[in-house]
Design an enzyme around this catalytic site. Structure first.
Site: not given
Ligand code: ADP
Ligand code: ADP
Ligand code: MG
Length: 662
Positions: A235, A288, A290, A200, A116, A275, A348
């Site tokens: 998240n 980030e 993906n 951040e 990241k 994203e 949940f």
């Molecule tokens: P996506 O939009 O594809 O879900 P994210 O960035 O939110 O992208 O998720 C990152 C990855 O984490 C996905 O590839 C997913 O397979 C994996 N993932 C989903 N649920 C979980 C979980 N509960 N714990 C760890 N990894 C997870």
């Molecule tokens: P991951 O790799 O786990 O998917 P992300 O950076 O994509 O991590 O963040 C996942 C979620 O966390 C986002 O979709 C958002 O809801 C929340 N989030 C991440 N960064 C921020 C931020 N700076 N401010 C508010 N929400 C955030």
């Molecule tokens: Mg993400």
């Protein structure tokens, strides 16, 4: 083109990739662990290779075993799906060394975007707007405090190696930042084996909006518009849609250009997602990238008509994209609901076990042109184990506009039958039916805001409520007729029935007069059209012009009828039996209030209290790990711990005793 593709994944995404590969005339190989010997992805593939025991690290995460499976079957390409090895540069590199194509981006792009901090720096350099914050590593709580003060609260502490919504914490004050850093560091270390953190600005009331990218080896990079994924829990995404109700075409172009600029800066190929987090003023910031196929890619496919898996395969085989940005058009509206094996009524908690009934709505297009698509990796009779993530299916609908896509989704959820394990379908129905969702008033805090104390079901709409008791009478009537005669006939007898619900009790008469059942009480007579036969879990009733699908659960004295997240329990009995029922003793429920029971099968990784401790309501008692999630079990009331009944790292079944209170 490739001859044979191995899918290094499981579940719905493996099935999804197989489908397109088959359509393209490419042979497919699945891999499977002990837990998946009978899984759907194994049945759908042309060949399947066993790659080890159930835990992912010994099977789906084993680079060596996957490469051996490729060699053994002669697969010339690998699609990694999402999760598992999909964003693992070492895996891509190992495949390259064996001359097996990786259906994904170049190694360098995976590496830069996999972290990241590095990716944020890259985005900054490519002219992409990033969340204000500190670009370096945070080493100590003191340093964290200084940085946070400079950025201004609230801030978000994030693990550089984070993913799947893990390793993230919000801090609102100096006091919170120190604890936040400690917790995020340990969570990051245990989840990712890497405890590097950064800080951040926390964007308040944000929306999550992401751009789908597609790039080939011939210098073409295009975007396929946005998806809004603001409906999240912890998240993690729950509901996604395309397009976003918050984005107009000018904003879409600006976001698309930035996403393309970032992809270009790392020489991206294949499908990928950039994203962004967006504030209520439409300012957007990079979160980030993906570097893989995203869970929610179907909504983009539904509005563009482009098969993303097909494009990934073609790009990996060296073909140029056959369309340009100007050829991409967006049509209609698509929504995805993630159906999870989790109990919405019990915070949940993940649920495991056998799918006694699994009957999703069929893929179809109706007379209005609306589409239902269900991507699934399970089948009736399959087992949902604790080893993998709890997603059962991704239910998507498409319609010419958002309102109709919502209506179609509500109908599709009503028709989705799952029995045997807890699932979030009632919660999804309630969410999508929520006025704020219908209004498009989304933020990532939607669930927290609208379901503050958790999900407790929703009140049944009053116009429908009145008909439920009558429906229950008809169901009972149908049952009684089945017991008496061989089939419905013109002269069926009228039945007298007594009804009791939480707020009413009355008697009525029911008879059949084709095509209606007539329910008459002292005050009125209602003709009802009910489609149901014994044992069916769903019944369709027609009210005026409206068709409703209700879930039917038989009880000893009547039925529980459910509609869109609400349940109504109705007793229906012949009047003389109803009278006698009042004399029945109430069933005593065993008193377990002084016990902490394990709510799901899983491993108790830590016990947070000792014998003799006084605990307060809400205090963490133990952590149970199941389905890749850590679940904190909390005290429901004040109590003193009398006895801890297990050692840490014990695997337990549902309702095993973890501790006793005095
Ligand atoms: P996506 O939009 O594809 O879900 P994210 O960035 O939110 O992208 O998720 C990152 C990855 O984490 C996905 O590839 C997913 O397979 C994996 N993932 C989903 N649920 C979980 C979980 N509960 N714990 C760890 N990894 C997870
Ligand atoms: P991951 O790799 O786990 O998917 P992300 O950076 O994509 O991590 O963040 C996942 C979620 O966390 C986002 O979709 C958002 O809801 C929340 N989030 C991440 N960064 C921020 C931020 N700076 N401010 C508010 N929400 C955030
Ligand atoms: Mg993400």
């Amino acid at each position: 083109m490739f001859h044979k593709i191995l899918i290094a994944n499981r579940g719905e995404i493996a099935c999804r990739v197989i489908k397109t590969a088959k359509r393209m005339g490419i042979a497919t190989v699945s891999v499977y662990s002990d837990a998946d010997a009978n899984a759907l992805h194994v049945k759908h593939a042309d060949e399947a290779v066993h790659i080890g025991p159930a835990p992912s690290r010994d099977s789906y995460l084993s680079i060596e075993k996957i490469i051996t499976a490729c060699k053994q079957t002669g697969a010339d390409a690998v699609h990694p799906g999402y999760g598992f090895l999909s964003e693992n540069a070492k895996f891509a590199d190992a495949l390259a060394k064996e001359d097996i194509a990786f259906i994904g981006p170049p190694i360098n792009a995976i590496e830069i975007m996999g972290d990241k901090i590095t990716s944020k720096k890259q985005a900054n350099a490519a002219g992409v707007s990033t969340v204000p914050g500190y670009m370096g590593l945070v080493e100590t709580p003191e340093q964290g405090r200084d940085i946070a003060t400079e950025i201004g609260y609230p801030v978000m502490i994030k693990a550089s190696a984070g993913g799947g919504g893990k390793g993230m914490r919000i801090a609102w004050s100096n006091a919170e930042i120190e604890e936040g850093i400690a917790r995020a560091k340990s969570e990051a270390a245990s989840s990712f084996g890497d405890d590097r953190l950064f800080i951040e600005k926390f964007i308040t009331n944000p929306r999550h909006i992401e751009i789908q990218i597609l790039a080939d080896n011939h210098d073409n990079i295009i975007h396929l518009g946005e998806r809004e994924c603001s409906i999240q829990r912890r998240n993690q995404k729950v509901i996604e849609e395309a397009p976003s109700p918050f984005v107009d075409s000018a904003l879409r172009e600006t976001m698309g250009e930035q996403a393309i600029a970032l992809a270009r800066s790392v020489d991206y190929k294949s499908a990928g997602t950039v994203e962004f987090i967006m504030d209520q003023e439409h300012n957007f910031y990079f979160l980030e990238m993906n570097t893989r196929l995203q869970v929610e890619h179907p909504v983009t496919e539904l509005i563009t008509g482009i098969d993303l898996v097909e494009q990934m395969i073609k790009v990996a085989a060296g073909e140029a994209l056959s369309f340009r940005q100007s050829d991409v058009t967006f049509k209609g509206w698509a929504i995805e609901s993630r159906v999870y094996a989790e109990n919405p009524y019990r915070n949940f908690l993940p649920s495991t076990g056998r799918l006694l009934t699994y009957n999703p709505p069929h893929h179809h297009q109706d007379d209005k042109g609306c589409i239902v698509r269900n991507d699934t990796g399970v089948y009736e009779g399959a087992e949902i184990s604790t080893y993998y993530d709890p997603m059962i299916a991704k239910l998507c609908t498409w319609a010419p506009d958002r309102t109709n896509a919502i209506e179609k989704m509500l109908d599709a959820l009503d028709e989705f039958e799952v029995e045997g394990i807890a699932n979030n379908i009632p919660f999804l129905s309630a969410l999508i039916n929520h006025q704020a969702f219908r209004d498009g008033a989304l933020t990532t805090g939607f669930i927290e805001t609208h379901y503050k104390g958790g999900f407790e079901g929703v009140a049944i709409p009053s116009d429908i409520k009145d008909y439920l008791a009558q429906t229950a009478c008809v169901l009972k009537y149908i049952e009684m007729q089945r017991m008496n005669v061989t089939g419905p006939n013109e002269n069926q007898q009228q039945q007298c029935l007594a009804i009791k619900t939480e707020d009413t009790a009355f008697e009525c008469k029911v008879h059949y007069e084709a095509p209606h059942y007539i329910v008459s009480t002292k005050n009125n007579t209602i003709p009802l059209n009910v489609i149901w036969s014994l044992g069916q879990r769903l019944t369709q009733i027609s009210l005026n012009d409206q068709k409703l699908t209700l879930r039917v659960n038989k009880t000893t004295t009547g039925y529980i009828l459910s509609y869109r997240g609400s349940d109504v329990s109705i007793d229906v009995l012949p009047p003389h039996i109803m009278k006698l029922m009042a004399l029945m003793p109430e069933k005593q429920i065993a008193d377990t209030s002084n016990l902490l029971l394990c709510p799901m099968p899983g491993c108790v990784t830590s016990v947070l209290v000792k014998e003799g401790d006084q605990v307060e309501p809400g205090q963490g008692l133990a952590i149970v790990e199941a389905m890749k999630m850590e679940n904190m079990l909390k005290a429901e009331r004040q109590a003193v711990v009398k006895k801890i009944c297990i050692e840490p790292n014990t695997t337990l079944n549902v309702d095993d005793v973890i501790m006793e209170f005095e």
